[in-house]
Design an enzyme around this catalytic site. Sequence first.
Site, short mmCIF file in Angstrom:
data_model
loop_
_atom_site.label_atom_id
_atom_site.label_comp_id
_atom_site.label_asym_id
_atom_site.label_seq_id
_atom_site.Cartn_x
_atom_site.Cartn_y
_atom_site.Cartn_z
N MET A 184 -78.46 12.49 -45.65
CA MET A 184 -79.12 11.26 -45.21
C MET A 184 -79.73 11.37 -43.81
SD MET A 184 -75.61 11.18 -44.80
CE MET A 184 -75.08 10.34 -46.28
N HIS A 185 -79.59 12.52 -43.17
CA HIS A 185 -80.10 12.70 -41.81
C HIS A 185 -81.51 13.29 -41.82
CE1 HIS A 185 -75.66 12.95 -40.32
NE2 HIS A 185 -76.09 11.70 -40.37
N GLU A 278 -63.32 13.36 -37.11
CA GLU A 278 -64.57 12.61 -37.16
C GLU A 278 -64.42 11.14 -36.74
OE1 GLU A 278 -67.61 12.52 -37.36
OE2 GLU A 278 -68.34 14.47 -38.04
#
Length: 480
Positions: A184-185, A278
């Site tokens: 999605m980047h 994360e």
Amino acid sequence: MAKVYKDLREFLEVLEQEGQLIRVKEEVNPEPDIAAAGRAAANLGKNQPAVFFEKIKGYKYSVVTNVHGSWQNHALMLGLDKNTSTKDQFYELNRRWDKFPVPPNVVKREAAPCKENVIDKDINLFEILPLYRINEQDGGFYISKASVVTADPEYPDDFNKLNVGTYRIQVKDRDRVGIQALAMHDIAVQLEKAEAENKPLPIAITIGNNPLVTFMASTPVGYNQNEYEFVGALQDGVPMDIVKSDLYDHLYVPAGSEVVLEGHIIPRVRTVEGPFGEFPGSYSGARLQCEVKIDRITHRTNPIFENLYLGIPWTEIDYLMALNTSVPLYKQLKETMPEVVAVNAMYTHGIGVIISTKVRYGGYAKGVAFRLLSTPHGMPYSKIVIVVDEFVDPFNLEQVMWALTTRVHPGKDVSIIENCPGMPLDPSTNPPGMHTKMIIDATTPVPPEPNPRETQLLDPPDGTEEWEEKLKELLKNQNR
């Protein structure tokens, strides 16, 4: 006009003047001291300061962490009073957003501080950077706060398609790093085009920047929207300075960066990257990710290495991707649904979202939620969407909980949508990248929905505002 910062150093000076930076003068170990201090700063609970380490064992330069790690620092980044409320910062960002685009100034190489020193032979990242594990079970040393610059290989000279993003970077060898490019980047779109031709993708990894550069690198803007032009908008119309990369004519980096690593992503090569602690507050496992060859380094004299700690929220990363996730989503909703009042997407980069809106007709709140889930960021990231009435402040969780407990009928107002895209770093996705989403309609029903009983709101008694001011003044005098 708001205060404008040329670079990280100017911002650190203001943080120190405002009591929002702590200097650690004694020598510390890279590990665990830097990460532990970043976690500890976040734990302070209010007015969390940046932490500046003057002496790092085995390293000759300084390190700073938690630069964006409080609402006070966030307000100062925008040139506002440090006690500006989160809601007011949201609306100020929204106002400045409309000044986009503000094209940057391209300065000559000799005018760019980031070019003061050059390393193009015998590159050894382990000597140049104060590397450490951010969390104990990380798979290696990580750069967690770089602004990464890439361009669309199909349209390399299209400045609008120049991408500045934040991605986790694992140092693997003297001149090699791994970088996570999720589907999605924007960087993944550009990498796919380069690899289709079996060509390397040029890259510049910039460390230690103007705080608004770092802020925009963490912001979900359109593929054809340039982050540098947004920095100028958020500087209230003042353009930022950029300079051409030494190796690639179509890449531009912030002129005031502390360190710039220039190189290329090796095509069609994947190596193990991770695990890494994360932003959701847990470890993401090891994955096969692309690899970068570093060919040249430029840096300022006595560079300041900036990194951030990621842990169980809230830590610096949560402030860095809070309002800059909220405002773009608000803008996108407002285009077609003008009744939307505000969007709070501050929770885990918009995995959880609260929308305040006036309800035009029955089912409208659910439609607003579906619209958010169809945006470029909401589709892969957002999992839980709560919609509240226009008189509920989405930034006030006490009001939101009031709406949830008094407006929601669990059998009618909760919608479950299966087989949707999901953020793979969210540990609840199963399989990674796929998710079930939930919409909670916490608004007051309007026709043709059946009207609930006893929902007429209580108005405050006459004179309440005057008494608020009077009590504030009495309290102020009492505490003198």
